[in-house]
Structures are given as C-alpha cells and as structure tokens.
Enzyme design. Structure first.
Site, PDB file in Angstrom:
ATOM      1  CG  HIS A  11      70.290  -5.993  18.167  1.00 54.88           C
ATOM      2  ND1 HIS A  11      71.631  -6.080  18.453  1.00 54.88           N
ATOM      3  CD2 HIS A  11      70.193  -5.132  17.122  1.00 54.88           C
ATOM      4  CE1 HIS A  11      72.331  -5.324  17.617  1.00 54.88           C
ATOM      5  NE2 HIS A  11      71.467  -4.728  16.793  1.00 54.88           N
ATOM      6  CD  GLU A  84      69.863  -0.726  11.705  1.00 55.08           C
ATOM      7  OE1 GLU A  84      68.814  -0.075  11.486  1.00 55.08           O
ATOM      8  OE2 GLU A  84      70.657  -0.438  12.621  1.00 55.08           O
TER       9      GLU A  84
END
Length: 207
Positions: A11, A84
């Site tokens: 990201h 994550e």
C-alpha cells in the site's frame, strides 16, 4: 496451463509510516497525500495491464492504493488473509530500539528461525502464513484469472513471498519493501518465479 501473472504491491504511504508508528492489522489508517500520489502514479503506469481481478486486504489503505483500478470496474475481492501481521499491544505505538526491547527481540527471534515468536497479543509469522494459505490456494486454482493485482502490507508481503518462492520464514527480511513497491511474479502451475523485484520505477518522478 498458461502462465499466471501476479502483480504484488504494498500500500501507499500513511502518516503512521512517516512517523514510525506500528500499524499492523489493528490500525485502519488512510493514505496521506504522498500515498495518494503514489497510488495515482502506479495507476498511470499500469492501467494498461489487463487485470482480471484485484485482491486486497480488509484495510482501507490497500483499497485506496488501488482505487483507480476499482473505478475502472474491475472485479475486487478483499481477504482477511492478506491483512498485515498483528503487532498486538504495540500497534499504534512508535517503536525504536531505545523504547521497546521486546519488539526488537522478537524480530531477532524471527531472523534466527524462531518464527512462532510473537509480541504480546499479536501474531507470529507462522500464524500469518497459515491464514495466507487459503488465499494462495484461491489465486493458484483460478486459472481463468490470468493477470491479477494484489495489494497488501509490508510484513505480510514478506511472509507471502517466502511461501510463494519456497523460502523459510526466517529469510523474510530478504524481501525489501517500500510504499507502493511492486513485485511481479509468474506462476506456471507448479512454480513461482520473480520477474520484477522491488520495482519503484513508477515512483521515480516523486523522488
């Protein structure tokens, strides 16, 4: 089987990245201005690629990083398996060697092969790998999806690359990452190979 092409990106930048604050899976931060510019540059460089589907984690920073592709109407799936790693009680905190010995001790454990180690309340790399495996099975089984874009997170990306390429998790730090970096992989039906490693050429005008 034809070769499946996987474009794997991290990201874009968030304010937490800039400030050195641990995000993990429990902090659903947004891209900052620089992160949105990174996403726009990646889209400009790769909008011509005929992606069959976009895969992201559940966290909004990955959705924002591929927004241009989603606005084209491309099919999109989000999977918790791509989230994550959870850093547990350390999420939302700024971590330095002086401030948190436990954090750096766990990182050293991982490099030494003790990949079941975790921070208090968090996940180990082995646990991240286990929740990624169903997503890997989806990606590899969907032969009709010849070209896919996957957006996820730094530590989780390192774990994923170890799994795809057959490396022990203790070697995950070999896979460097930057915000909106690209790894391109080919999958032949039995083997993954890396076509592009830590590619940030699409961001060069920002540097």
């Amino acid at each position: 089987m034809s070769v499946k092409k996987i474009y794997l990106i991290r990201h874009g930048q968030t304010d937490f990245n800039v400030r050195g604050i641990v995000q993990g899976s429990g902090v659903d931060s947004s891209l900052n201005e620089a992160g949105h510019r990174q996403a726009a540059r990646f889209f400009a460089a790769y909008r011509h690629v005929p992606f069959d589907k976009v895969y992201t984690s559940l966290l909004q920073r990955t959705h924002q990083s591929v927004r241009g592709f989603l606005e084209l109407g491309l099919p999109h799936e989000q999977h918790a398996g791509l989230n994550e790693i959870s850093w547990g009680t350390r999420e939302g905190m700024r971590i330095t060697p002086e401030e948190d010995e436990e954090y750096h001790t766990v990182l050293q454990d991982w490099r030494a092969g003790r990949t079941t180690a975790r921070l208090q309340g968090g996940e180990s790399p082995e646990e991240v790998a286990a929740r990624q495996r169903p997503v890997i099975e989806l990606l590899t089984s969907r032969t009709e999806e010849e070209t896919v874009l996957v957006c996820m997170h730094g530590r989780a990306m390192r774990v994923l690359l170890c799994q795809l390429l057959g490396y022990p998790l203790s070697q995950m730090d070999s896979f460097e990452h930057h915000n909106l970096c690209l790894y391109q992989l080919d999958y032949t039906g039995s083997l993954f190979t890396v076509r592009s490693f830590l590619d940030v050429r699409h961001l060069q005008e920002m540097v």
